[in-house]
Design a protein around this motif. Structure first.
Motif, PDB file in Angstrom:
ATOM      1  N   VAL A 119       0.872  -1.126  -0.086  1.00 43.39           N
ATOM      2  CA  VAL A 119       0.034  -0.046   0.247  1.00 43.39           C
ATOM      3  C   VAL A 119       0.872   1.068  -0.026  1.00 43.39           C
ATOM      4  N   VAL A 120       1.835   1.409   0.783  1.00 40.08           N
ATOM      5  CA  VAL A 120       2.745   2.477   0.845  1.00 40.08           C
ATOM      6  C   VAL A 120       3.583   2.808  -0.292  1.00 40.08           C
ATOM      7  N   MET A 121       4.178   1.655  -0.771  1.00 37.19           N
ATOM      8  CA  MET A 121       4.959   1.753  -2.020  1.00 37.19           C
ATOM      9  C   MET A 121       4.135   2.113  -3.297  1.00 37.19           C
ATOM     10  N   GLU A 122       2.742   1.574  -3.242  1.00 38.26           N
ATOM     11  CA  GLU A 122       1.744   2.054  -4.434  1.00 38.26           C
ATOM     12  C   GLU A 122       1.480   3.478  -4.332  1.00 38.26           C
ATOM     13  N   SER A 123       1.229   3.846  -2.900  1.00 35.75           N
ATOM     14  CA  SER A 123       0.582   5.297  -2.855  1.00 35.75           C
ATOM     15  C   SER A 123       1.856   6.409  -3.399  1.00 35.75           C
ATOM     16  N   ILE A 124       2.998   5.883  -3.065  1.00 35.02           N
ATOM     17  CA  ILE A 124       4.204   6.794  -3.734  1.00 35.02           C
ATOM     18  C   ILE A 124       4.155   6.582  -5.058  1.00 35.02           C
ATOM     19  N   THR A 125       3.803   5.317  -5.616  1.00 37.60           N
ATOM     20  CA  THR A 125       4.143   5.335  -7.233  1.00 37.60           C
ATOM     21  C   THR A 125       2.977   6.130  -7.719  1.00 37.60           C
ATOM     22  N   ALA A 126       1.741   6.095  -7.173  1.00 35.76           N
ATOM     23  CA  ALA A 126       0.545   6.747  -7.612  1.00 35.76           C
ATOM     24  C   ALA A 126       0.640   8.220  -7.736  1.00 35.76           C
ATOM     25  N   PHE A 127       1.074   8.578  -6.280  1.00 36.36           N
ATOM     26  CA  PHE A 127       0.647  10.086  -6.276  1.00 36.36           C
ATOM     27  C   PHE A 127       2.112  10.994  -6.405  1.00 36.36           C
ATOM     28  N   LEU A 128       2.972  10.457  -6.606  1.00 37.62           N
ATOM     29  CA  LEU A 128       4.583  11.024  -6.826  1.00 37.62           C
ATOM     30  C   LEU A 128       4.965  10.804  -8.027  1.00 37.62           C
ATOM     31  N   GLU A 129       5.159   9.467  -8.501  1.00 36.23           N
ATOM     32  CA  GLU A 129       5.576   8.980  -9.821  1.00 36.23           C
ATOM     33  C   GLU A 129       4.435   9.328 -11.079  1.00 36.23           C
ATOM     34  N   GLY A 130       3.073   9.121 -10.506  1.00 39.97           N
ATOM     35  CA  GLY A 130       2.177   9.266 -11.516  1.00 39.97           C
ATOM     36  C   GLY A 130       2.275  10.801 -12.115  1.00 39.97           C
TER      37      GLY A 130
END
Lengths: 228, 228
Positions: A119-130
């Motif tokens: 969840v944490v890794m995907e949140s960083i991916t979604a809202f920073l890397e997106g």
């Protein structure tokens, strides 16, 4: 109600889900067909757009990089953003994106069980890397001085996240999916995620070279020295 | 032998350790005294060295950055490298570094229990960011064109790792240590790790500006355009 709330197809056996599991009503063909169809649509339309609407004439490599970042932006923000926001209810939800995650979770149940690292890794991916991916695509199209910087930042984040993703599951003993399964292990888990190792690595190497070259050129003019 | 192998001071209760726990024979004063003493020694000696041995005259900010990266290199490679290699035996080992980890684990038992995320994240920190930190310090001292690139890469990695480290423990409900404890929670867990949020963030912002400036200067000369 004497329903068995723990009946689900995910590994390891006895895995606790954050809510009651509801089986997908869409077929795998429909789910993957729509996903890969939209992927192709994003790639082709970005390819066409990048040929005519860029500020300077872009090379084939640069146009492909723009296509990659627009696709990443869509996947990170929409698909991974959905997981980041709704991870606690995906197991029981029948919307298209939740059904896609329930299908993928057969390869890696950390999604359907809302594992904290995932969840944490995907949140960083979604809202920073997106958003970063869209910015990188825009910076290349507009020939902005930040284009290699954004490419470098997004690629480093993707690479770090994906290395953790693979390596933690390796250390867990691949218990969250059927090991060596052709579709789940090899295609979903190994193949699809490998794009976010190979391509960010190549883009990282390229942007490192460009960033060093630019600094080298600036240092030679003496402007770099004055600035310090 | 009817010894209770699970007797240890770590949270949550009943936590399984990878080997039999042996209590530290060094005092907390001795452990922290040596650690902070060596930290001060590295900082002071690097500060003196950077004032006389750099290729160009460095500003105070640059000298402090060199001190930071040399300290990071030492901590990543030696302390975190030790954890990465010996995480399965630290709980029962009496070497100085293992005792330091056993003391720190009172704030975060993921170290003494060899939690998979922690091991993988620390391995990346030790063996990529460790050498990267020394390279960054060297590049600043030698005024290499890669100096801001290395600063940017190492700082991004540190920031990503530390954000995951804090956020996963937050999502776990801070179960691996005594919450709000002045020494363990506030000083060890919150304060000491916060350096790797605040300083990498500042160095990241600075290097982003420098990298964009250099590309901007190159683009203005027209050389950037020819290269594409």
């Amino acid at each position: 109600m004497a329903e068995n709330v723990s009946t689900h197809p995910y590994l390891p056996q006895g895995l606790k889900l954050p809510c009651r599991y509801v089986e997908n009503d869409k077929s795998i063909q429909e789910l993957l067909g729509v996903f890969f169809g939209l992927t192709a649509l994003v790639m082709v339309s970005t390819w066409i757009y990048s040929g005519s609407s860029a500020k300077v004439k872009l090379s084939t490599g640069q146009r492909l990089t723009v296509c990659w970042f627009v696709l990443c932006g869509c996947i990170h923000l929409i698909l991974e953003g959905w997981f980041s926001v709704f991870h606690n209810s995906i197991a029981g939800d029948q919307s298209f994106l939740s059904q896609l995650w329930k299908e993928y979770s057969k390869a890696d149940s950390r999604y359907v069980s809302a594992d904290n690292f995932t969840v944490v890794m995907e949140s960083i991916t979604a809202f920073l890397e997106g958003p970063g991916s869209f910015l990188a695509a825009w910076a290349i199209l507009e020939n902005k001085p930040s284009r290699y910087l954004l490419q470098l930042l997004v690629s480093t984040g993707q690479l770090y996240g994906d290395i953790l993703y693979y390596t933690i599951e390796y250390k867990d003993g691949f218990i969250h999916g059927p090991m060596w399964h052709p579709l789940y292990f090899w295609f979903y888990f190994m193949f699809l995620n490998s794009f976010w190792i190979v391509i960010p690595f190549c883009l990282l190497v390229q942007s490192c070279g460009k960033v060093s070259q630019a600094q080298s050129a600036l240092d030679k003019t003496g402007a770099g020295k004055k600035r310090k």
